[in-house]
Design an enzyme around this catalytic site. Structure first.
Site, mmCIF file in Angstrom:
data_model
loop_
_atom_site.group_PDB
_atom_site.id
_atom_site.type_symbol
_atom_site.label_atom_id
_atom_site.label_comp_id
_atom_site.label_asym_id
_atom_site.label_seq_id
_atom_site.Cartn_x
_atom_site.Cartn_y
_atom_site.Cartn_z
ATOM 1 C CB CYS A 51 48.963 39.637 41.259
ATOM 2 S SG CYS A 51 47.925 39.717 39.794
ATOM 3 N N GLY A 52 49.137 43.069 40.569
ATOM 4 C CA GLY A 52 48.327 44.257 40.296
ATOM 5 C C GLY A 52 46.971 43.932 39.694
ATOM 6 C CG HIS A 53 46.869 42.157 35.993
ATOM 7 N ND1 HIS A 53 46.944 43.487 35.680
ATOM 8 C CD2 HIS A 53 47.797 41.527 35.223
ATOM 9 C CE1 HIS A 53 47.875 43.670 34.746
ATOM 10 N NE2 HIS A 53 48.409 42.505 34.473
ATOM 11 C CB CYS A 54 45.289 39.672 42.049
ATOM 12 S SG CYS A 54 46.135 38.382 41.103
#
Length: 523
Positions: A51-54
Site C-alpha cells: 500500500c503506497g499510502h501505508c
C-alpha cells in the site's frame, strides 16, 4: 574487504538495528488482544506492505511512536496480508485503517486526525486526557502551551451549571483542542477574568484571547472554533479540516511565492480583522495544491481568489479576467457579505433522458432527483478517475436493475450516481466512492452507507433504512462478492498534481486521469 563492501555492511547492520529498535509494535492475532487490553491507550494501524499510502505514513508513524512512548501511549501495526482474520474482525475495508483502543478490544474509535507525526501525537495526547482536565497552580502553565489551541475555563467549584456547560462544549471538540478547568480564584484573578470565564491560549497571533460573552454552550463553542483559526492562516494538511468544520465561509488566496503570500497576508489583515468570526482568510500554496482551484471553479492561473461557503458548499470565484489586488479582493469580500455575489455552479449537461437502471445526477438536476420526497434515493458520489469507483460500477448497475426492472419498486426506490468532481453538490463528501441514502420524507437527514460493497448488503441497507422498506433480496440471483477496497480516498481537501502525498486525505481532486489521481499531493 573492499571499503565499499565494509560501508554496505555497516549500513545493513545499522538498518537491522534501526528496525529492531522500532517503537512501533508489530502485532499478530495471537498477541493483539493481550497487548491492547494491558495498555490504557493504543493506536493501531492495519496496513498492507504494498500500500503506497501505508508506505508514506510509515516514517510519520515511527516518529509519533517515539514521541508518545514516554507518555505510555503505544502505536502498533498489523499486516493484513498475513493477519486477514484479525483485520476482518476489526472491520478493515481499506488501507491504512487506524483505530484507537482504550484498554479493551471492544468499540475502538476510528482515528480522525491527520497522518503527520505532530498531528498523531497531538491527537493521541488528547485521547489520553479527560474531556476537561482539572488544573492547579502547578499544572496550568504547562497546560497552556501543551498544544496549538488550549481552552481553559475559570469556574467556581460550586457552580455546577457552568461546569456542566463547559463539559458539554468540550466533549464533541476534545479531538480538536485541549480543554482544562480550574476553580482556583487566584488563577482566575491572574488570568484577568471573573468566574465563570473562558480563555483561549494559542501559539499564533495574539497568544491569549479572553471570551467576553454569555456563559452558554453554543456561544463558547463558536468562540473556541473562531479563536482556533489564525487571522490569516494557511490551508494545509493540519489545518484544512479545521477550516471546513469552523462553520463560516473560507476565503482562499492561491499564491506561488513567499513574496506574493506576504503581500496578500499583510494587505488583507484589515478586512480579515473586520470580518473575524464571519469569514476565515487563508493562503494556499498554488505550487503544491493548485488543482484544488478547480474545486472552487477557478482556472489554474495565479494568483487567484475564491470564497467557499463551507456549510452550503457553494463557491464564489473571483473573475480571473481581472487583476487580483488587495483592493479588488476587499471589494469582492464586502459585496459577498452584502449578498451581492452569486455562487458559481459547476455542472455537466442535464441528460436528455435517463437511460439504464442508474439515474445520472448533475448539479442542475440534483434537486429534482435526490430531493424527490416520494422516493428513497441511494446516491453514489464518485470520481471519474477513482479506481474503487470503477470497481463498484458493475455492482451499482446490478443494484439499479433490481429496482428499475420492477415497476412497483421503481416507484419507490431510485439508484443514482453523480461525479462529484464535475458537479457541485451540497453534500459533505468524505471520500470516493461515498454512498448516501436520501429516504422519502427525510431528505434533510441523509444516511451514510457504511457497509460492505456487495449488492446483497446494499439491498439490505435500503430495506432497513429506507422509508418504504422495499425488499429486493428475492430478486438477487447470487450474492455479490465483497469488493476489495485497498486505499480509500479520505478527507476532502486541496489537491495538487505531482508529488505522492497521501491521496486518502482528499475527496475533491479534479485531476482528469487515474494516473494523476494516484500521484497528486493531497491534504
Amino acid at each position: 574487504m573492499h571499503p565499499k563492501q565494509v560501508f554496505l555492511s555497516l549500513m545493513a547492520a545499522a538498518g537491522m538495528a534501526s528496525a529492531s529498535e522500532s517503537d512501533v509494535h508489530q502485532l499478530k492475532e495471537d498477541s493483539f488482544d493481550e497487548f491492547v487490553t494491558k495498555n490504557k491507550l493504543v493506536l493501531a494501524e492495519f496496513y498492507a506492505p504494498w500500500c503506497g499510502h501505508c508506505k508514506a505514513l510509515a516514517p510519520e508513524y515511527e516518529q509519533a511512536a517515539t514521541s508518545l512512548k514516554e507518555k505510555d501511549i503505544h502505536l502498533v501495526k498489523v499486516d493484513c496480508t498475513e493477519e486477514s482474520a484479525l483485520c476482518q474482525k476489526h472491520g478493515v475495508e481499506g488501507y491504512p485503517t487506524l483505530k484507537v483502543f482504550k484498554g479493551t478490544v471492544d468499540n475502538p474509535i476510528p482515528y480522525s486526525g491527520q497522518r503527520k507525526a505532530d498531528a498523531i501525537v497531538s491527537y493521541m495526547v488528547k485521547q489520553s486526557l479527560p474531556a476537561v482536565s482539572a488544573l492547579t497552580k502547578d499544572s496550568i502553565e504547562a497546560f497552556k502551551t501543551a498544544d496549538n489551541v488550549v481552552v481553559v475555563a475559570y469556574v467556581k467549584a460550586d457552580d455546577k451549571k457552568s461546569n456542566d456547560i463547559f463539559a458539554a462544549v468540550a466533549e464533541p471538540l476534545r479531538d480538536s483542542y485541549l480543554f482544562g478547568a480550574t476553580s482556583d480564584p487566584a488563577l482566575a484573578e491572574a488570568a484577568g477574568v471573573t468566574a465563570p470565564g473562558v480563555v483561549v491560549y494559542r501559539k499564533f497571533d495574539e497568544p491569549v484571547v479572553v471570551y467576553d460573552g454569555a456563559f452558554e454552550a453554543e456561544a463558547i463553542t463558536s468562540f473556541a472554533k473562531t479563536s482556533a483559526v489564525p487571522l490569516i492562516g494557511e490551508v494545509g494538511p493540519e489545518t484544512y479540516s479545521g477550516y471546513m468544520s469552523a462553520g463560516i465561509p473560507l476565503a482562499y488566496v492561491f499564491v506561488e511565492t513567499p513574496e506574493v503570500k506576504a503581500k496578500f497576508s499583510e494587505g488583507l489583515r484589515a478586512i480579515a480583522t473586520k470580518l473575524k468570526g464571519k469569514i476565515n482568510f487563508a493562503t494556499i500554496d498554488a505550487v503544491a495544491f493548485g488543482a484544488h482551484a478547480q474545486n472552487l471553479n477557478l482556472e489554474q492561473q495565479w494568483p487567484a481568489f475564491a470564497i467557499q461557503d463551507t456549510v452550503k458548499n457553494t463557491k464564489f470565484p473571483f473573475d480571473q479576467s481581472k487583476d487580483l489586488t488587495v483592493e479588488a479582493i476587499t471589494k469582492f469580500v464586502e459585496e459577498f457579505v452584502e449578498g451581492k455575489i452569486e455562487p458559481s455552479i459547476k455542472s455537466e449537461p442535464v441528460p436528455e433522458k435517463q437511460e439504464g437502471p442508474v439515474h445520472t445526477i448533475v448539479a442542475h438536476n440534483y434537486n429534482e432527483i435526490v430531493l424527490d420526497d416520494e422516493k428513497d434515493v441511494l446516491v453514489e458520489f464518485y470520481a471519474h478517475w477513482c479506481g474503487h469507483c470503477k470497481a463498484l460500477a458493475p455492482k451499482w448497475e446490478e443494484l439499479g436493475k433490481l429496482y428499475f426492472d420492477n415497476p412497483e419498486f421503481a416507484k419507490k426506490v431510485v439508484i443514482a450516481k453523480v461525479d462529484a468532481t464535475l458537479n457541485d453538490v451540497p453534500d459533505e463528501i468524505q471520500g470516493f466512492p461515498t454512498i448516501k441514502l436520501f429516504a422519502a420524507g427525510k431528505k434533510g437527514t441523509p444516511i451514510d452507507y457504511q457497509g460492505g460493497r456487495t449488492v446483497e448488503e446494499m439491498v439490505k441497507f435500503i430495506k432497513e433504512s429506507g422509508t418504504h422498506h422495499v425488499d429486493a433480496s428475492s430478486n438477487l440471483e447470487s450474492s455479490a462478492k465483497e469488493a476489495v477496497s485497498d486505499e480509500p480516498v479520505g478527507q476532502a481537501a486541496p489537491a495538487a498534481t505531482e508529488s505522492a502525498e497521501d491521496a486518502s486525505e482528499s475527496a475533491t481532486s479534479t485531476t482528469s486521469t487515474e494516473a494523476a489521481a494516484e500521484t497528486h499531493d493531497e491534504l
